[in-house]
Scaffold this motif. Structure first.
Motif, PDB file in Angstrom:
ATOM      1  N   LEU A  48       4.921  31.447  44.368  1.00  0.00           N
ATOM      2  CA  LEU A  48       5.672  31.244  45.368  1.00  0.00           C
ATOM      3  C   LEU A  48       6.328  30.035  45.908  1.00  0.00           C
ATOM      4  CD1 LEU A  48       4.622  35.022  47.089  1.00  0.00           C
ATOM      5  CD2 LEU A  48       6.441  34.563  46.244  1.00  0.00           C
ATOM      6  N   VAL A  49       4.204  29.324  46.363  1.00  0.00           N
ATOM      7  CA  VAL A  49       4.575  27.527  46.728  1.00  0.00           C
ATOM      8  C   VAL A  49       6.092  27.024  45.686  1.00  0.00           C
ATOM      9  CG1 VAL A  49       3.386  25.611  46.573  1.00  0.00           C
ATOM     10  CG2 VAL A  49       2.354  28.287  47.323  1.00  0.00           C
ATOM     11  N   GLY A  50       5.585  27.325  44.661  1.00  0.00           N
ATOM     12  CA  GLY A  50       7.161  26.753  43.592  1.00  0.00           C
ATOM     13  C   GLY A  50       8.129  26.900  44.390  1.00  0.00           C
ATOM     14  N   VAL A  51       8.390  28.309  43.985  1.00  0.00           N
ATOM     15  CA  VAL A  51       9.330  28.452  44.282  1.00  0.00           C
ATOM     16  C   VAL A  51       9.981  28.096  45.948  1.00  0.00           C
ATOM     17  CG1 VAL A  51      11.516  30.663  45.348  1.00  0.00           C
ATOM     18  CG2 VAL A  51       9.620  30.687  43.221  1.00  0.00           C
ATOM     19  N   ALA A  52       9.493  28.160  46.829  1.00  0.00           N
ATOM     20  CA  ALA A  52       9.175  27.969  48.446  1.00  0.00           C
ATOM     21  C   ALA A  52       9.790  26.076  48.269  1.00  0.00           C
ATOM     22  CB  ALA A  52       8.041  28.064  49.250  1.00  0.00           C
ATOM     23  N   GLY A  53       8.968  25.283  47.346  1.00  0.00           N
ATOM     24  CA  GLY A  53       9.208  23.824  46.927  1.00  0.00           C
ATOM     25  C   GLY A  53      10.341  23.509  46.846  1.00  0.00           C
ATOM     26  N   VAL A  54      11.279  24.311  45.218  1.00  0.00           N
ATOM     27  CA  VAL A  54      12.277  23.948  44.996  1.00  0.00           C
ATOM     28  C   VAL A  54      13.702  24.845  45.821  1.00  0.00           C
ATOM     29  CG1 VAL A  54      14.043  25.275  43.485  1.00  0.00           C
ATOM     30  CG2 VAL A  54      11.629  24.444  43.113  1.00  0.00           C
ATOM     31  N   VAL A  55      13.371  25.381  47.347  1.00  0.00           N
ATOM     32  CA  VAL A  55      14.439  25.732  48.391  1.00  0.00           C
ATOM     33  C   VAL A  55      14.180  24.500  49.288  1.00  0.00           C
ATOM     34  CG1 VAL A  55      14.364  27.608  50.552  1.00  0.00           C
ATOM     35  CG2 VAL A  55      14.770  28.306  48.051  1.00  0.00           C
ATOM     36  N   LEU A  56      13.286  24.443  49.416  1.00  0.00           N
ATOM     37  CA  LEU A  56      12.839  23.595  50.528  1.00  0.00           C
ATOM     38  C   LEU A  56      14.114  21.745  50.042  1.00  0.00           C
ATOM     39  CD1 LEU A  56      11.781  22.000  53.344  1.00  0.00           C
ATOM     40  CD2 LEU A  56       9.949  21.868  52.255  1.00  0.00           C
ATOM     41  N   ALA A  57      13.709  21.997  48.317  1.00  0.00           N
ATOM     42  CA  ALA A  57      13.831  20.687  48.511  1.00  0.00           C
ATOM     43  C   ALA A  57      15.817  20.342  48.568  1.00  0.00           C
ATOM     44  CB  ALA A  57      13.056  20.258  46.825  1.00  0.00           C
ATOM     45  N   ALA A  58      15.584  22.352  47.646  1.00  0.00           N
ATOM     46  CA  ALA A  58      17.930  22.125  47.753  1.00  0.00           C
ATOM     47  C   ALA A  58      18.594  21.855  49.649  1.00  0.00           C
ATOM     48  CB  ALA A  58      17.926  23.698  47.117  1.00  0.00           C
ATOM     49  N   GLY A  59      17.162  22.062  50.493  1.00  0.00           N
ATOM     50  CA  GLY A  59      17.624  22.740  51.658  1.00  0.00           C
ATOM     51  C   GLY A  59      17.843  21.222  51.735  1.00  0.00           C
ATOM     52  N   THR A  60      17.110  20.475  51.419  1.00  0.00           N
ATOM     53  CA  THR A  60      16.760  18.606  52.231  1.00  0.00           C
ATOM     54  C   THR A  60      18.150  17.537  51.450  1.00  0.00           C
ATOM     55  OG1 THR A  60      15.005  18.739  52.206  1.00  0.00           O
ATOM     56  CG2 THR A  60      15.108  17.213  51.490  1.00  0.00           C
TER      57      THR A  60
END
Length: 94
Positions: A48-60
């Motif tokens: 979950l932390v890994g997926v959240a990091g990927v989503v955050l990076a994509a949004g940025t």
């Protein structure tokens, strides 16, 4: 679609054993480990932390791409704010 009495292709008639699928998935998720500084996560929380990091990076990246024309002005303002908030360096007496 298949005509009278016709049966669909045999590839669609195969049964999936979901018990074995989820057991394998559980075995794989137990092996995930994530360590970032003092943060440590293992198993599903690590996923979950890994997926959240990927989503955050994509949004940025999307935000930076959408507002790229304003980026130089924003960086100048951030630099000026950092210089304003920084205390004056001590000066040597001569």
């Amino acid at each position: 679609m298949y005509g009278a009495g016709a049966r669909p292709a045999t590839a669609y008639n195969t049964r999936v054993n979901f018990n074995n699928f989820f057991k394998g998935l559980a075995r794989v998720t137990k092996t995930f480990t994530l360590e970032i500084g003092p943060l440590r996560a293992t198993g599903v929380p690590a996923v979950l932390v890994g997926v959240a990091g990927v989503v955050l990076a994509a949004g940025t990246v999307k935000t930076l791409a959408d507002h790229s024309e304003r980026l130089p002005e924003t960086l100048r303002e951030a630099r000026a704010l950092a210089q304003t908030l920084r205390p004056e360096p001590p000066q040597l007496r001569s």
